[in-house]
Structures are given as structure tokens and as C-alpha cells.
Design a protein around this motif. Structure first.
Motif, short mmCIF file in Angstrom:
data_model
loop_
_atom_site.label_atom_id
_atom_site.label_comp_id
_atom_site.label_asym_id
_atom_site.label_seq_id
_atom_site.Cartn_x
_atom_site.Cartn_y
_atom_site.Cartn_z
N PHE A 144 -0.17 144.81 -1.19
CA PHE A 144 -0.03 145.35 -2.55
C PHE A 144 -1.25 145.78 -3.22
CE2 PHE A 144 3.46 142.30 -2.12
CZ PHE A 144 4.50 142.87 -2.48
N SER A 145 -1.23 147.10 -3.50
CA SER A 145 -2.34 147.73 -4.03
C SER A 145 -2.59 148.34 -5.43
CB SER A 145 -2.84 148.98 -3.12
OG SER A 145 -4.14 149.30 -3.59
N ASP A 146 -2.89 147.65 -6.35
CA ASP A 146 -3.11 148.09 -7.51
C ASP A 146 -4.04 149.02 -7.93
OD1 ASP A 146 -3.24 148.21 -10.39
OD2 ASP A 146 -3.23 146.08 -10.85
N GLU A 147 -3.52 150.43 -8.35
CA GLU A 147 -4.67 151.37 -8.22
C GLU A 147 -4.66 152.32 -9.46
OE1 GLU A 147 -4.01 153.83 -4.55
OE2 GLU A 147 -4.32 152.13 -3.56
N ILE A 148 -4.38 151.49 -10.65
CA ILE A 148 -4.03 152.10 -11.94
C ILE A 148 -5.31 153.00 -12.24
CG2 ILE A 148 -4.85 149.93 -13.06
CD1 ILE A 148 -2.03 152.50 -14.40
N TYR A 149 -6.54 152.57 -11.79
CA TYR A 149 -7.72 153.42 -12.35
C TYR A 149 -8.09 154.57 -11.30
CZ TYR A 149 -7.89 149.28 -15.64
OH TYR A 149 -7.47 148.45 -16.55
N ASP A 150 -7.50 154.86 -10.38
CA ASP A 150 -7.69 155.50 -9.15
C ASP A 150 -8.23 156.91 -9.65
OD1 ASP A 150 -5.24 156.79 -9.87
OD2 ASP A 150 -4.71 157.25 -7.76
N ARG A 151 -7.90 157.57 -10.95
CA ARG A 151 -8.60 158.84 -11.30
C ARG A 151 -9.86 158.66 -12.16
NH1 ARG A 151 -3.44 158.78 -11.02
NH2 ARG A 151 -2.81 158.40 -12.83
N LEU A 152 -10.28 157.30 -12.34
CA LEU A 152 -11.32 157.24 -13.20
C LEU A 152 -12.76 156.73 -12.26
CD1 LEU A 152 -9.84 155.42 -16.48
CD2 LEU A 152 -10.44 157.67 -16.13
N VAL A 153 -13.10 157.38 -11.42
CA VAL A 153 -13.87 157.28 -10.61
C VAL A 153 -15.14 158.10 -10.74
CG1 VAL A 153 -14.62 157.18 -7.77
CG2 VAL A 153 -12.34 156.49 -8.62
N MET A 154 -16.55 157.69 -10.54
CA MET A 154 -17.67 158.27 -10.81
C MET A 154 -18.58 158.28 -9.76
SD MET A 154 -18.20 156.28 -14.76
CE MET A 154 -17.49 154.85 -14.23
N ASP A 155 -19.53 158.89 -10.02
CA ASP A 155 -20.66 159.24 -9.04
C ASP A 155 -20.38 159.93 -7.73
OD1 ASP A 155 -22.23 157.56 -10.79
OD2 ASP A 155 -21.57 155.78 -9.79
N ASP A 156 -19.29 160.77 -7.88
CA ASP A 156 -18.75 161.80 -6.95
C ASP A 156 -18.22 160.60 -5.59
OD1 ASP A 156 -19.47 164.13 -8.01
OD2 ASP A 156 -21.80 163.92 -7.37
N LEU A 157 -17.73 159.61 -6.14
CA LEU A 157 -17.29 158.90 -5.09
C LEU A 157 -15.63 159.19 -4.79
CD1 LEU A 157 -18.99 155.54 -5.93
CD2 LEU A 157 -19.43 157.04 -3.81
N GLU A 158 -15.09 158.85 -3.76
CA GLU A 158 -13.79 159.15 -3.61
C GLU A 158 -13.06 157.75 -3.50
OE1 GLU A 158 -11.06 160.89 -0.03
OE2 GLU A 158 -13.14 160.26 0.32
N HIS A 159 -11.74 157.71 -4.33
CA HIS A 159 -11.09 156.65 -4.19
C HIS A 159 -10.21 156.86 -2.95
CE1 HIS A 159 -6.96 154.78 -4.78
NE2 HIS A 159 -7.75 153.94 -5.24
N ILE A 160 -9.90 155.70 -2.24
CA ILE A 160 -8.84 156.10 -1.04
C ILE A 160 -7.65 155.06 -1.18
CG2 ILE A 160 -8.81 155.51 1.49
CD1 ILE A 160 -11.85 155.89 1.55
N SER A 161 -6.45 155.39 -1.07
CA SER A 161 -5.52 154.84 -1.18
C SER A 161 -5.39 153.77 0.24
CB SER A 161 -4.08 155.34 -1.50
OG SER A 161 -3.89 155.93 -2.77
N ILE A 162 -5.35 152.62 -0.07
CA ILE A 162 -5.10 151.51 1.35
C ILE A 162 -4.05 151.94 2.25
CG2 ILE A 162 -4.10 149.66 0.32
CD1 ILE A 162 -6.14 147.90 2.20
N ALA A 163 -2.77 152.43 1.56
CA ALA A 163 -1.51 152.66 2.25
C ALA A 163 -1.74 153.78 3.11
CB ALA A 163 -0.43 152.99 1.19
N SER A 164 -2.78 154.75 2.92
CA SER A 164 -3.04 156.00 3.61
C SER A 164 -3.63 155.37 5.28
CB SER A 164 -3.79 156.87 3.31
OG SER A 164 -5.16 156.42 2.96
#
Length: 495
Positions: A296-316
Motif C-alpha cells: 500500500f503506497s500513500d503518494e498524496i504528495y507526489d507532485r510536491l517534490v523539490m530540488d529537481d528530484l523525481e518521485h517514483i511510484s513503487i508500483a511501477s
């Protein structure tokens, strides 16, 4: 009183008249009644009862009915007594909360917040750094989103499909594709009244009494609460502050038992602001694969990422596992009050066919989520409606993050890891320096003295009283005042 003995009634009546045995003997002598002290002693001990003439004398002397003195009650007295008992029972009956709530905590809106509300009602202004609610701090919903909702209101008066509007689910499915989440169809998307509703629904559909779910510590406390309410047991694995608050893999492995059904990750993390890199996510996937766990992955903040970092969905990264991914618009699009959330099933769904039937049943029981709110999902996930301007240099969230991180670390006795996402920071407080043994009391004392509202670390299922969470949504000038008040408070504070 029905059924009492003559001895008990005699003692009661003598006490009411404040008469001793010798007083009764003297009264009998005056009236020519043969009654000695030994007779009265035998009556009071229950060894004998008086003859009719003596009974009449005693009843007259003690101003009671003969029948009453013999332990007999009239039907009227019995009815009155029964009515009194029934009334007493009605008066003392209480309705208590369910025992299911005995181990449920939600201190984000707990006792300290109750005190803040009381202070506000008394006319005091409270600076609320306790909850991620963007609207009070000047973050506005994009105009196009509001416009589109207003245009569609007349089409949203009835129920939608229990999983949600087709247009909303199609947009969410396409968003999942951009995150490389595999094997997602429109039937795998469920909308909800915020992610909170869907967390509750997903745990209720999965857990039997005694089932265990691995939940991070610190966590967003709703996860632990929903596991507990569903009859399960939340087993907390440690996130390591010294490793940028990433999960401790050895601790996760140690806490897996035959009862463990699933693992929860919160990425980006609330309350720490951590963002898990690919290698950390891969280790979690490997553990879940080894022990056949749901993710179960809670990703509600996946579009609020800083410092040119990338959010990766663990399901991928887990096409062979059964994954459930949560997200929504409450934070990224600053529309928390609209309650727009969703849940995506992905990966090897054959592993959860029966579970999916349970999800569908619970979804049908709540009929559907907020239909006007669903109507804006397509607009929000497409076009220019993006939070990216907030999280780059010059953007509000970015600059407020920069300020709060430095300002907190400048306070003697406070240290903090720099958050990479969301809008929370989880500082450590030197408990030895300030003699702190109760972080809830610390938060309450700060509130009462400086009118600044924070949430103590134990409110996020962190075991030690050495952390607290700050929401850095207010503008920098407001944060400056809050940090100044906190620093001033700590110069003299000791528990």
C-alpha cells in the motif's frame, strides 16, 4: 427493602428515633408492659420475635406500622420501590465509545487541538502549524478548476458509479500511465472522499482480527488507526533519521511474521518530508516479494517534490506484486476541502480477486464519492493546473522550506533533517537539555504560553518524546514569528 427481618426493621426504627435498648425498657415500664433488656437483645439478634401485645407496643413507641416492623411491605410500597429502582437504573446508564477505539490515536486533531479551540473561543489568535490545510495560508485553488466545477454542477446532482465518474477515472488511469504503474484499467480506479476514506475502506476489506500490517514510524496516524479499527495490528517499522528518514530494511525484516499481510509506505512522507530513492524502493519491493506481501503506497504528495528530484511510484517497480496506490488533489492542487482522492489497483491482481470483491462491496455501500469534486479531476490532472511553481526556487513552498530548515537548526537544542517533498518538517528536540519526558505536555505548554500550535512526535506513532512536526505552509514572515516564539519559549522551558 421487601423481605427484611423483624430484627433489622426494629434496629432501623430505634435508630431513627435515637432510642437505646434501655430507653425502650423504661418506656415499657411506664406503660405497665413487661419487657426487659434481655428480650430486646434477643429481638435485635433475631433469636425471637415479640408476642402480639409487645409488637403493638413497639410499633406505637417507634411510630411505625406493625406489618412494616414484621418485615412486610404493602403492594403500594413494593411498586414504589420497584419504580425507584427502575428510575435509578435509567439515571445511571451511560453510553460509552466502542472498545475498538481504545488503541486508536489521532493527535493531529487531538487534546492539544481541543485546547487550541477553547482558546480561540475565548478570543485568542492561534497560529496553527498542526495540519496540512493550504487554504488558510493563502494557497488558492486554480481558477480553471473552480470554473469547471461551476459549469458542471447541474450534471452532478445524482449519484455516480460507485467507483466514480468515467471522466475522472479515465484521467486518473492516464495519470497512472505517466507514473509507469503497470496493468491499470479504468476498473482498477476508485475515487474517494479524500485518501482518508479510501485508506479506511482498503483496510476494512482486507483485515481479519489479528492480521498484521507493517506501518512506518513515524507515520500519518490514520494508517495505524484504520488498521486497528479493522481488527488488525499495526506493526511499526523504523524510519531512520540518520539516513534521511528512509525505512530501516533490517527492522522491517525483523518484524515480519506469518500474520503479516501487507506493508505500507508513505512516499513522500508525512511527517518527515522524506522522498524515497529508487534503491530504497527496490529493497522494499524485494522484501514484499520474498514474503508475499501486498504493498500500500500513500503518494498524496507526489507532485510536491523539490530540488529537481523525481518521485517514483513503487508500483511501477513491482508488476508481479499486488499494489494499491493512493493519491489525490487535496495537497497538490490546494483543494483539501473538496475531498478529492483516489486509489489505483495494479500489478498481479489475480492475487487479490477475493479482496477486490470486498472493495467493490464497500464501495457500493457508500454509494459514491463527492460527484462535483470528481468532476474537476480531468481538468486538474491536465493542462497547466500544476503545483510545480510552488516547489522550485522562488516558489512559496520551496522558499518556506529553505527558511524553516535553517531557522529550526539555529535554535539551540533543535536539529532537523531537510525535507525533500511535501510541506512538513520533523525536528528533533534535545530532551535532556529541556528535561522533556512528555512531548504532548511540551506542545500544550507552547500553545498556552505562545499561542503556537504544533503536533508532538508521539502523535505520529514515534515512540520517543523527542520530536514534533511543523507545517511550513504560512508565509515566511509568519514563520519568523513562530520560530522566534519557539526559541524564546525554549530559553526557559524545563519539564
Amino acid at each position: 427493602m421487601t423481605g427484611e427481618t423483624f430484627a433489622a426493621r426494629l434496629a432501623q426504627a430505634m435508630a431513627a428515633k435515637n432510642l437505646k435498648q434501655i430507653d425502650v425498657v423504661h418506656a415499657a415500664e411506664k406503660q405497665g408492659v413487661k419487657l426487659g433488656k434481655s428480650h430486646i437483645s434477643q429481638y435485635l439478634s433475631g433469636k425471637t420475635e415479640p408476642r402480639e401485645g409487645i409488637l403493638r407496643f413497639l410499633a406505637t413507641l417507634l411510630d411505625v406500622q406493625e406489618d412494616w416492623l414484621q418485615g412486610k411491605d404493602s403492594k403500594e410500597d413494593e411498586k414504589a420501590e420497584e419504580a425507584s429502582k427502575e428510575q435509578e437504573e435509567r439515571q445511571v446508564r451511560e453510553f460509552k465509545k466502542s472498545s475498538k477505539l481504545d488503541h486508536v490515536l489521532y493527535d493531529v486533531r487531538g487534546p492539544v487541538v481541543d485546547e487550541a479551540n477553547r482558546m480561540e473561543e475565548a478570543g485568542m489568535h492561534i497560529l496553527k502549524l498542526n495540519i496540512g490545510n493550504p487554504a488558510p495560508f493563502g494557497f488558492r485553488t486554480p481558477d480553471e478548476v473552480i470554473y469547471d466545477m461551476s459549469r458542471q454542477l447541474t450534471q452532478c446532482e445524482g449519484y455516480s458509479h460507485s467507483k466514480g465518474l468515467y471522466s475522472a477515472r479515465k484521467a486518473i488511469m492516464q495519470y497512472a500511465q505517466t507514473k509507469d504503474i503497470p496493468n491499470v484499467t479504468i476498473e482498477d480506479v476508485y475515487t474517494g472522499n479524500g485518501v482518508s476514506e479510501l485508506i479506511n475502506l482498503s483496510m476494512s476489506a482486507l483485515l481479519d482480527d489479528g492480521d498484521e500490517v507493517l506501518v512506518p514510524s513515524p507515520d500519518y496516524p490514520l494508517w495505524t488507526a484504520c488498521v486497528t479499527l479493522a481488527g488488525g495490528k499495526a506493526v511499526h517499522y523504523i524510519c531512520d533519521e540518520k539516513a534521511d528518514w528512509n525505512p530501516d530494511m533490517a527492522d522491517i525484516e525483523r518484524k515480519i511474521t506469518p500474520n503479516t499481510k501487507a506493508i505500507v509506505i508513505i512516499n513522500p512522507n508525512n511527517p518527515t518530508g522524506a522522498l524515497y530513492p529508487r534503491d530504497v524502493l527496490q529493497q522494499i519491493v524485494d522484501i514484499a516479494r520474498k514474503h508475499q506481501l501486498m504493498i500500500f503506497s500513500d503518494e498524496i504528495y507526489d507532485r510536491l517534490v523539490m530540488d529537481d528530484l523525481e518521485h517514483i511510484s513503487i508500483a511501477s517497480m513491482a508488476p508481479d506484486l499486488f499494489c494499491v496506490t493512493f493519491s489525490g488533489l487535496s495537497k497538490s492542487h490546494m483543494i483539501a476541502g473538496y475531498r478529492v482522492g483516489w486509489m489505483i489497483l495494479s500489478g498481479n491482481k489475480k492475487l487479490g480477486l477475493d479482496y477486490i470483491q470486498g472493495l467493490n462491496m464497500l464501495s457500493n455501500m457508500r454509494l459514491c464519492s463527492n460527484v462535483p469534486a470528481q468532476s474537476i479531476v480531468q481538468t486538474a490532472l491536465s493542462g497547466y493546473q500544476s503545483p510545480k511553481d510552488y516547489v522550485v526556487p522562488g516558489g512559496r513552498i520551496y522558499e518556506q522550506r529553505e527558511y524553516i530548515y535553517k531557522a529550526l537548526n539555529d535554535i539551540p537544542g533543535i536539529t532537523a533533517v531537510k525535507p525533500k517533498a511535501a510541506f512538513y518538517i520533523f525536528p528533533r528536540i534535545d530532551t535532556k537539555k529541556f528535561h522533556i519526558h512528555d512531548d504532548g505536555q511540551f506542545a500544550l505548554d507552547l500553545l498556552r504560553e505562545k499561542k503556537v500550535l504544533l503536533v508532538q512526535g508521539t502523535g505520529f506513532n514515534w515512540k520517543e518524546p523527542d520530536h514534533f512536526r511543523v507545517v511550513y505552509l504560512p508565509r515566511i514572515e509568519v514563520l519568523k514569528k513562530a520560530i522566534s516564539d519557539l526559541g524564546d519559549f525554549l530559553t526557559t522551558y524545563r519539564q
